[in-house]
Design a protein around this motif. Structure first.
Motif, mmCIF file in Angstrom:
data_model
loop_
_atom_site.group_PDB
_atom_site.id
_atom_site.type_symbol
_atom_site.label_atom_id
_atom_site.label_comp_id
_atom_site.label_asym_id
_atom_site.label_seq_id
_atom_site.Cartn_x
_atom_site.Cartn_y
_atom_site.Cartn_z
ATOM 1 N N VAL A 333 0.857 -1.183 0.000
ATOM 2 C CA VAL A 333 0.000 0.000 0.000
ATOM 3 C C VAL A 333 0.896 1.236 0.000
ATOM 4 O O VAL A 333 1.863 1.300 0.761
ATOM 5 N N ARG A 334 0.592 2.167 -0.891
ATOM 6 C CA ARG A 334 1.397 3.397 -0.956
ATOM 7 C C ARG A 334 0.494 4.632 -0.864
ATOM 8 O O ARG A 334 -0.587 4.641 -1.457
ATOM 9 N N THR A 335 0.975 5.630 -0.166
ATOM 10 C CA THR A 335 0.244 6.898 -0.114
ATOM 11 C C THR A 335 0.739 7.784 -1.249
ATOM 12 O O THR A 335 1.951 7.913 -1.440
ATOM 13 N N ARG A 336 -0.190 8.324 -2.013
ATOM 14 C CA ARG A 336 0.194 9.199 -3.122
ATOM 15 C C ARG A 336 -0.538 10.524 -3.035
ATOM 16 O O ARG A 336 -1.454 10.685 -2.242
ATOM 17 N N ASP A 369 -2.654 1.982 -4.389
ATOM 18 C CA ASP A 369 -2.256 3.376 -4.174
ATOM 19 C C ASP A 369 -3.458 4.154 -3.656
ATOM 20 O O ASP A 369 -4.543 4.082 -4.236
ATOM 21 N N MET A 375 -5.058 10.931 5.075
ATOM 22 C CA MET A 375 -4.243 9.717 5.014
ATOM 23 C C MET A 375 -2.886 9.987 5.669
ATOM 24 O O MET A 375 -2.340 11.085 5.587
ATOM 25 N N SER A 377 0.969 7.965 6.390
ATOM 26 C CA SER A 377 1.714 6.789 5.908
ATOM 27 C C SER A 377 1.800 5.687 6.974
ATOM 28 O O SER A 377 2.028 4.529 6.657
ATOM 29 N N GLU A 380 -0.411 2.703 6.210
ATOM 30 C CA GLU A 380 -0.126 1.773 5.100
ATOM 31 C C GLU A 380 -0.011 0.327 5.574
ATOM 32 O O GLU A 380 -0.693 -0.551 5.044
ATOM 33 N N GLU A 384 -2.428 -2.845 4.700
ATOM 34 C CA GLU A 384 -1.769 -3.930 3.964
ATOM 35 C C GLU A 384 -1.938 -5.272 4.665
ATOM 36 O O GLU A 384 -2.137 -6.303 4.036
ATOM 37 N N CYS A 443 -8.610 5.579 -4.546
ATOM 38 C CA CYS A 443 -7.871 4.323 -4.431
ATOM 39 C C CYS A 443 -7.751 3.678 -5.808
ATOM 40 O O CYS A 443 -8.739 3.568 -6.534
ATOM 41 N N ARG A 468 9.754 1.137 6.757
ATOM 42 C CA ARG A 468 8.709 0.899 7.756
ATOM 43 C C ARG A 468 9.264 0.176 8.974
ATOM 44 O O ARG A 468 8.903 0.486 10.103
#
Ligand code: SF4
Ligand code: NI
Ligand code: NI
Length: 709
Positions: A333-336, A369, A375, A377, A380, A384, A443, A468
């Motif tokens: 999972v990525r924050t964009r 994403d 949101m 990070s 994530e 996930e 998303c 992480r």
């Protein structure tokens, strides 16, 4: 005949069958012959709960019959219907108990199940509190046709209800090839009506395990099941007197009975309901018990339900397998930024499932994403880790592991139904968006099956995982400003509060500090509340005034003081759904830890079930403590008593699971290498004297510590 007549007649019949079963048993065995259901600390749970009597042998079983008869009152009053009904269930339990004399598994578990163990009951705790299992449906049948039987059971299963079957319906669903078992939440108890006592036992044990209701508290048990156990009974026509009597017992515990049997004299509002249209059984049942179903609408060609979470797909049944230990697989999972994410875009890079050979190992990367103003990070890994449950709920998909060490199997049937790569995307999109809508505005999902692209993505992912991990390492109890409460389990365990810290996750194993933080930010009035780390009383034992204030408040005064790092002094309470139970081993001054999956004995002379029964229901029990698996390697584990050096015994499988981290902790705290080699397991001994010898030979550090008591 009236409803009274039928209940009374039916309970007499059940009583007679019990008398006969006892006569047969007595012809073969002496009164001293031991009687027990396997792997339970609650004896014959129905009888134990209602009378407080611990039945351990045939003689005691015979003598309980007087009490049962005494409960079968014959006045035409609701009271007598109810006590007769409960007594019918107890008589049924007597009959069932006779089957377990000298036989630990008379039903064979293939497919008939019979008795459910304490570990199985405890396993249900967490999904029940989260609503992943909204309730239980007990079906007594046969249905009018095999097809109707299957559609009823599948309908319940699709709503994640846990189904127990009694009688002819079992063969009906089997004839149509249905897969049954505890793991798919469809359990065939037995063909005889009296096997229904095994599900009554589950409901009643919930009251003793999670609710700390005392055995012998007849009204307390009924109050608990009435208020907290969501169960319904469906009984198909023809309904005989014995079934009616069992139904009266069910109603007395708060479980409505729905039937298609039409009889003018029946009908008890909200409790005994006639629904002639059997296709409406599910809706009528859910409404009658007020059960709410969480719906996930996902656009995939197979069923999607929590009931499939434990489904197993054997090698021979699989179409293909994504195996992170052999090829490049991962989930991420990525924050964009908002402009980088197109909501509900699902992209597949590489060949679709049609091009994979049957039985092959394939690469599979799934990237979600997300973008959102709120949101963070830190969320994530929280999202996930949920992929495991999300993907497992797909019928015919099995998922294990996390990050780049995942393994996913897709069954031949599910492939044949049209399940393709994009459907993984649909599921992840629907769940992430649905569950985290407060922080996820947009998303998109990318599914990679192309080998080169998967390899490339794995490099990117590994950098993110490493970052992480660094962040996680920096998260210690000392380094944060706040802890969190979790009171999710209060729906079953009314005064239980978990205090979740970076180094001590919730005892269910499912709520880490980051999870609790995310839960709080998603729902500010929810189960996870901030506990500021203020008013330190004793940092070694883990006592803060603010923590005490929080437990006092959230346990509604049931609990005053809690220490976070001690098992002896004001330890944290347990609700009952803990992954592991730890208890003092007096000879070595150490502790034994056993996980729910381990069926055998421990050097305490107790099994998991027996140790687990020493604590629970939100009550403090010094010397016993429920906890999550990850807590074992924590530097805060029994810190007040000397830390992990107290661990002297664990089942081998558990030891292997925690070895790497536990060894690192022991190295750091005491400079000991390969500490787990010093910890005994079932292959070494379960005898306390031999254990002590073993510890001496290994030079286990516990031998140099102060006595615990
Ligand atoms: Fe229950 Fe504690 Fe887990 Fe929360 S953290 S779900 S209260 S066991
Ligand atoms: Ni599955
Ligand atoms: Ni719990």
């Amino acid at each position: 005949t009236t409803l009274f007549d039928r209940v009374f007649k039916g309970s007499d019949e059940m009583y007679d069958v019990a008398v006969k079963a006892l006569e047969e048993a007595s012809a073969k065995y002496p009164d001293s012959e031991p009687i027990a259901f396997p792997d339970t600390a609650y004896y014959l749970a129905c009888i134990y709960a209602m009378t407080g009597q611990k039945i351990t042998n045939l003689g005691e079983l015979k003598s309980i019959m007087n009490w049962i008869k005494g409960q079968m009152g014959r006045r035409k009053k609701t009271h007598d219907i109810f006590t007769s009904g409960v007594a019918t269930a107890c008589a049924a339990e007597v009959i069932e108990a006779c089957k377990y004399i000298q036989n630990k598994d008379p039903y064979g578990h293939d497919p008939l199940w019979g008795h459910c163990t304490d570990a199985e009951v405890r396993e249900l705790g967490l999904p029940l509190v989260t609503g992943d299992i909204p309730g239980f449906a007990v079906i007594i049948g046969p249905a009018p046709s095999n097809e109707e039987a299957l559609s009823l059971v599948k309908n319940y299963q699709g709503k994640s209800m846990f189904v127990f079957m009694v009688g002819g319906i079992i063969d009906q669903v089997k004839a149509l090839g249905m897969n049954t078992g505890f793991n798919v939440r469809v359990v065939p108890l037995g063909y005889d009506l009296w096997s229904v006592s095994h599900v009554v036992s589950v409901a009643i044990r919930a009251a003793m395990i999670f609710g700390a209701v005392q055995p012998g508290d007849y009204d307390g048990i009924r109050k608990y099941t009435f208020e907290r156990v969501n169960a319904v009974i469906n009984a198909f026509d023809p309904v005989d007197d014995m079934t009616v009597a069992c139904g009266a017992g069910a109603i007395s515990l708060g479980f409505p009975v729905i039937t298609n049997h039409v009889d003018e004299l029946w009908k008890v509002p909200k409790s005994l309901i006639i629904q002639e249209d059997t296709t409406k059984f599910v809706d009528t049942s859910l409404e009658a018990r007020g059960i709410k179903i969480k719906v996930t609408n996902v656009d995939i060609p197979v069923a999607y339900s929590n009931a499939f979470e434990g489904e197993i797909i054997r090698r021979g049944d699989m179409q293909f397998e994504a195996d992170g230990s052999r090829v490049d697989c991962l989930e991420l999972v990525r924050t964009r930024e908002a402009h980088e994410v197109e909501d509900h875009k699902i992209e597949v890079i590489g060949p679709d499932f049609d091009s994979f050979e049957v039985g092959s190992k394939v690469q599979l990367a799934m990237i979600v994403d997300v973008a959102g103003r709120k949101m963070n990070s830190d969320f994530e890994p929280v999202f996930e880790r949920k992929f495991h449950a999300y993907l497992n709920c797909i019928e015919g998909v099995m998922h294990t592991g996390q990050r780049d060490m995942i393994r996913i199997r897709v069954s031949k049937d599910t492939f044949a139904a049209g399940f393709r790569a994009k459907h993984f995307g649909e599921v992840l999109y629907a769940k992430v968006k649905g569950e985290f809508d407060t922080v996820v505005d947009k998303c998109q999902v990318t599914i990679i099956t192309d080998p080169a692209a998967a390899t490339e993505m794995r490099k990117v992912a590994n950098e993110i995982y490493d970052k992480r991990d660094e962040r996680l390492l920096s998260l210690t109890d000392e380094n944060v400003k706040e802890f969190y409460t979790c009171i999710m389990c209060q729906s079953f365990s009314p005064s239980h509060v978990c205090i979740v810290t970076p180094e001590r996750l919730g005892l269910c194993g499912a709520v880490s500090w980051l999870d609790a933080k995310a839960t709080h930010e998603l729902d500010e009035t929810g189960p996870c509340q901030i506990v500021p780390k203020t008013g330190v009383i004793d940092e070694n034992i883990g006592k803060w005034e603010s923590v005490n204030d929080a437990v006092r408040k959230y346990s509604q005064g049931a609990l005053e003081i809690v220490s976070l790092y001690s098992i002896m002094e004001d330890p944290m309470t347990s609700c009952g759904c803990f992954e592991c139970i730890c208890g003092i081993e007096p000879f070595s001054n150490g502790v034994v830890i056993v996980n729910r999956e381990h069926p055998g004995m421990t050097p305490l002379g107790m099994s998991f079930s027996e140790m687990a029964s020493m604590t629970g229901g939100g009550v403090q029990t010094p010397g016993f403590m429920g906890h999550g698996k990850h807590f074992i390697a924590s530097k805060k584990f029994m810190k007040a008593e000397g830390g992990v050096a107290r661990i002297v015994w664990m089942p081998k499988a558990l030891k292997e699971q925690v070895a790497e981290k536990l060894n690192a902790t022991a190295q750091e705290l005491y400079g000991i290498e390969n500490f787990t080699d010093m910890i005994a397991d079932e292959t070494v001994t379960d005898d306390p004297e031999k254990l002590l010898e073993f510890l001496g030979e290994k030079g286990h550090p516990v031998l140099g510590l102060d006595p615990l008591m």
